[in-house]
Design a protein around this motif. Structure first.
Motif, short mmCIF file in Angstrom:
data_model
loop_
_atom_site.label_atom_id
_atom_site.label_comp_id
_atom_site.label_asym_id
_atom_site.label_seq_id
_atom_site.Cartn_x
_atom_site.Cartn_y
_atom_site.Cartn_z
N ARG A 1 -42.36 -22.25 30.25
CA ARG A 1 -41.98 -23.21 29.23
C ARG A 1 -40.69 -23.89 29.68
O ARG A 1 -39.64 -23.25 29.81
N PRO A 2 -40.71 -25.19 29.92
CA PRO A 2 -39.51 -25.88 30.40
C PRO A 2 -38.43 -25.97 29.33
O PRO A 2 -38.72 -26.02 28.13
N GLU A 3 -37.18 -25.99 29.78
CA GLU A 3 -36.07 -26.02 28.83
C GLU A 3 -36.05 -27.31 28.01
O GLU A 3 -35.46 -27.35 26.93
N ARG A 4 -36.72 -28.34 28.49
CA ARG A 4 -36.73 -29.61 27.75
C ARG A 4 -37.40 -29.47 26.38
O ARG A 4 -37.25 -30.35 25.52
N VAL A 5 -38.16 -28.40 26.16
CA VAL A 5 -38.81 -28.25 24.86
C VAL A 5 -37.99 -27.39 23.89
O VAL A 5 -38.46 -27.11 22.79
N PHE A 6 -36.78 -27.01 24.27
CA PHE A 6 -35.92 -26.26 23.36
C PHE A 6 -35.28 -27.22 22.34
O PHE A 6 -34.73 -28.25 22.74
N ALA A 7 -35.34 -26.88 21.06
CA ALA A 7 -34.61 -27.64 20.04
C ALA A 7 -33.19 -27.09 19.98
O ALA A 7 -32.97 -25.97 19.55
N HIS A 8 -32.22 -27.89 20.40
CA HIS A 8 -30.84 -27.42 20.50
C HIS A 8 -30.05 -27.61 19.21
O HIS A 8 -28.97 -27.04 19.06
N GLU A 9 -30.57 -28.40 18.28
CA GLU A 9 -29.86 -28.64 17.03
C GLU A 9 -30.88 -28.99 15.96
O GLU A 9 -32.01 -29.36 16.24
N PRO A 10 -30.47 -28.87 14.67
CA PRO A 10 -31.38 -29.24 13.58
C PRO A 10 -31.72 -30.73 13.63
O PRO A 10 -30.94 -31.54 14.14
N PRO A 11 -32.87 -31.12 13.09
CA PRO A 11 -33.22 -32.54 13.08
C PRO A 11 -32.20 -33.38 12.33
O PRO A 11 -32.02 -34.56 12.65
N GLU A 12 -31.51 -32.80 11.33
CA GLU A 12 -30.49 -33.55 10.59
C GLU A 12 -29.38 -34.03 11.52
O GLU A 12 -28.82 -35.12 11.33
N VAL A 13 -29.04 -33.22 12.53
CA VAL A 13 -28.01 -33.60 13.49
C VAL A 13 -28.50 -34.74 14.37
O VAL A 13 -27.71 -35.56 14.84
N ARG A 14 -29.81 -34.81 14.54
CA ARG A 14 -30.39 -35.89 15.33
C ARG A 14 -30.65 -37.14 14.48
O ARG A 14 -31.33 -38.06 14.91
N GLY A 15 -30.13 -37.14 13.23
CA GLY A 15 -30.25 -38.29 12.37
C GLY A 15 -31.56 -38.37 11.62
O GLY A 15 -31.95 -39.45 11.14
N ARG A 16 -32.26 -37.23 11.49
CA ARG A 16 -33.55 -37.21 10.82
C ARG A 16 -33.50 -36.29 9.61
O ARG A 16 -32.57 -35.50 9.45
N ALA A 17 -34.51 -36.39 8.78
CA ALA A 17 -34.63 -35.49 7.64
C ALA A 17 -35.21 -34.16 8.11
O ALA A 17 -35.79 -34.05 9.19
N ARG A 18 -35.06 -33.13 7.28
CA ARG A 18 -35.62 -31.82 7.62
C ARG A 18 -37.11 -31.87 7.89
O ARG A 18 -37.63 -31.14 8.74
#
Length: 346
Positions: A10-27
């Motif tokens: 599993r490549p590291e690119r598929v790790f979610a490093h922060e909540p979607p809210e931090v990425r400017g999205r809703a939960r």
């Protein structure tokens, strides 16, 4: 099943490093992979009601996460003591770690004393079959240390976030060492849409321990499990049984819900039950209580992945995970969601 069957790249690119809210999205602005008998379907989480139907029952976990990671100091210097399972206020199972990103087991002996602020915790003995876990006895209630020094358990792929980040819409009873994260994308908007679609919701309670432990035995089914407290009410047992009797589907929201339901399952159906469970849901035990599972994407060689394999079979897990990796779905507690619906065999 051999341990090696649960290994996948599993490549590291598929790790979610922060909540979607931090990425400017809703939960609820995350992706949803749907695995049904007819194959894989790509969707958004807001599409969840479209894949369910009137009469379906979602079973959710009402446990709320607590700040269970305690900074400690002992003969090895500064470490973390991540609490896992509470037996009484001064006695827990806990995981000593070098740091959030570096697990144990640590080279410690029974009787090791750890200083946590002005408190002292003594590591009595390792948990049988799981050398990374220890029985920890404190000179005062751990709740006071949690309140004063505790932070959220997190791992090397992400930072620690405010505790409200680790609660779900259904978090009601504090007690989980880590967030039961499958319900995290269910927002009031999604819940309203589900209710309008005729989907019902019933609660159970299971206080989760640490999720970082890998299966260490060569045979998956031989792995030891630590206990977790759980409770299933008479109302929820009745709702699950009536759903099955009516030919409708029971959908577990998270592996913790599956573990609780399977721990209270009998040949006559689900029964109300309160206590501790050490049940390891694996391909040998199977899954009898649910027809669907809403969950995240799980790490290789873990009990969560073994449970998923018990539910849908190793070949379907491999197919779904290969598609998820190819399409860039995100792993871990802040990642994307996976809905699995299997053909009813009752």
């Amino acid at each position: 099943m051999r341990r090696t069957e649960l290994v996948f790249e599993r490549p590291e690119r598929v790790f979610a490093h922060e909540p979607p809210e931090v990425r400017g999205r809703a939960r609820d602005d995350v992706r949803l992979l749907v695995t049904r008998p007819d194959g894989q379907h790509h969707a958004r989480f807001e599409d969840l009601p479209r894949f369910l139907r009137a009469g379906d029952l979602l079973v959710v976990n009402e446990s709320a996460a607590i700040p269970a990671s305690l900074p400690a100091e002992g003969s090895l210097g500064p470490i973390l003591l991540n609490l896992c399972t509470r037996f009484r206020s001064d006695l827990w199972i806990a995981e000593p770690r070098w740091s959030a990103g570096k697990p144990g087991p640590l080279p410690i002996e029974p009787g090791e004393e750890l200083r946590i602020g002005s408190a002292t915790a003594r590591l009595l003995a390792p948990y049988p079959g799981i050398p990374r876990l220890w029985f920890a006895l404190a000179d005062r209630p751990f709740e006071s240390m949690i309140a004063e020094y505790g932070g959220p358990i997190h791992y090397g792929y992400t930072d620690a976030w405010p505790m409200e980040t680790y609660q779900t819409l259904f978090s009601r009873v504090p007690g989980s060492a880590e967030m039961p994260s499958a319900a995290r994308p269910i927002t009031p908007r999604i819940r309203e849409q589900l209710e309008q679609a005729g989907v019902r919701i019933a609660p159970i309670l299971l206080h989760t321990g640490v999720s970082s432990l890998e299966i260490e035995t060569d045979t998956v089914e031989a792995q030891a499990m630590y206990p977790e407290p759980f409770a299933i009410s008479a109302d929820t047992a009745d709702a699950v049984n009536r759903t099955h009797m009516n030919g409708d589907r029971v959908i577990a929201v998270g592996t913790t819900v599956v573990r609780a339901l399977e721990s209270a399952w009998t040949p006559e159906g689900l029964r109300p039950r309160t206590g501790f469970t050490r049940l390891f849901v694996n391909p040998d035990s199977g899954v009898r209580s649910v027809d669907g599972l809403l969950t995240g994407f799980h790490d290789p060689v873990t009990s969560h992945l073994a449970l998923l394999t018990a539910f849908m079979g190793i070949d379907r897990v491999r197919d779904a995970y290969a598609e998820a990796i190819r399409a860039g779905y995100l792993w871990h507690e802040f990642g994307d969601s996976h809905l699995v619906i299997r053909q009813r065999d009752r």
